[in-house]
Design an enzyme around this catalytic site. Structure first.
Site, short mmCIF file in Angstrom:
data_model
loop_
_atom_site.label_atom_id
_atom_site.label_comp_id
_atom_site.label_asym_id
_atom_site.label_seq_id
_atom_site.Cartn_x
_atom_site.Cartn_y
_atom_site.Cartn_z
N CYS A 33 59.03 -122.26 50.68
CA CYS A 33 59.95 -123.24 50.09
C CYS A 33 61.31 -123.24 50.78
O CYS A 33 62.13 -124.10 50.51
CB CYS A 33 60.12 -123.00 48.59
SG CYS A 33 61.00 -121.48 48.19
N ASP A 35 63.67 -120.92 50.45
CA ASP A 35 64.69 -120.17 49.72
C ASP A 35 64.95 -118.82 50.41
O ASP A 35 64.03 -118.19 50.93
CB ASP A 35 64.26 -119.91 48.28
CG ASP A 35 64.19 -121.18 47.44
OD1 ASP A 35 64.75 -122.20 47.88
OD2 ASP A 35 63.59 -121.13 46.36
N CYS A 58 67.01 -123.93 46.02
CA CYS A 58 67.01 -124.98 45.00
C CYS A 58 67.83 -124.53 43.78
O CYS A 58 68.23 -123.37 43.69
CB CYS A 58 65.57 -125.30 44.61
SG CYS A 58 64.75 -123.92 43.78
N CYS A 102 60.73 -118.95 42.44
CA CYS A 102 62.16 -118.75 42.64
C CYS A 102 62.66 -117.48 41.95
O CYS A 102 63.56 -116.81 42.45
CB CYS A 102 62.95 -119.94 42.12
SG CYS A 102 62.55 -121.49 42.94
#
Length: 125
Positions: A33, A35, A58, A102
């Site tokens: 993603c 991150d 995010c 996350c």
């Protein structure tokens, strides 16, 4: 999609920044993603007296990193190592299924920072 607490930590993240003379640093990224998180810790008497973070990610990654620092501050190293991905997700009020990854960044980066400190302490003596 996001709860009020998550939005608050996204809009007003706590403990953002770098500890210049950090006792331990933990970094982790999720190539899937994009991150990326870096956790800095300051330790005194086996306790996390300061925890700061820098993150690229995010809103969920920012918010979970922020709440993780609040969860970890004041804890012993052993207590910090017991913080799990599920603890972080629960503390932020839950995450949508697609964003659960996350919360994995925070606990893993904190654990790495504590292990970094422990390696330095053992080597430095």
């Amino acid at each position: 999609m996001y709860g009020e607490l998550l939005l608050d930590h996204f809009i007003n993240p706590r403990n953002v920044g770098v500890i210049k003379d950090a006792d331990g640093i933990g970094t982790i990224g999720d190539p899937g993603c994009g991150d990326y998180l870096c956790i800095y810790i300051k330790v005194q008497n086996n306790r996390l007296v300061d925890v700061k973070f820098q993150v690229y990610g995010c809103p969920a990654a920012i918010a979970t990193s922020s709440i993780l620092t609040e969860m970890a501050k004041g804890k012993t190293l052993e207590e910090g190592l017991k913080i799990t991905d599920a603890d972080v997700a629960a503390a932020i009020g839950g995450l949508p299924e697609v964003k659960l990854h996350c919360s994995n960044l925070g606990a893993s980066a904190l654990h790495e920072a504590i292990r970094d400190y422990q390696r330095k302490f053992k080597e430095g003596g």
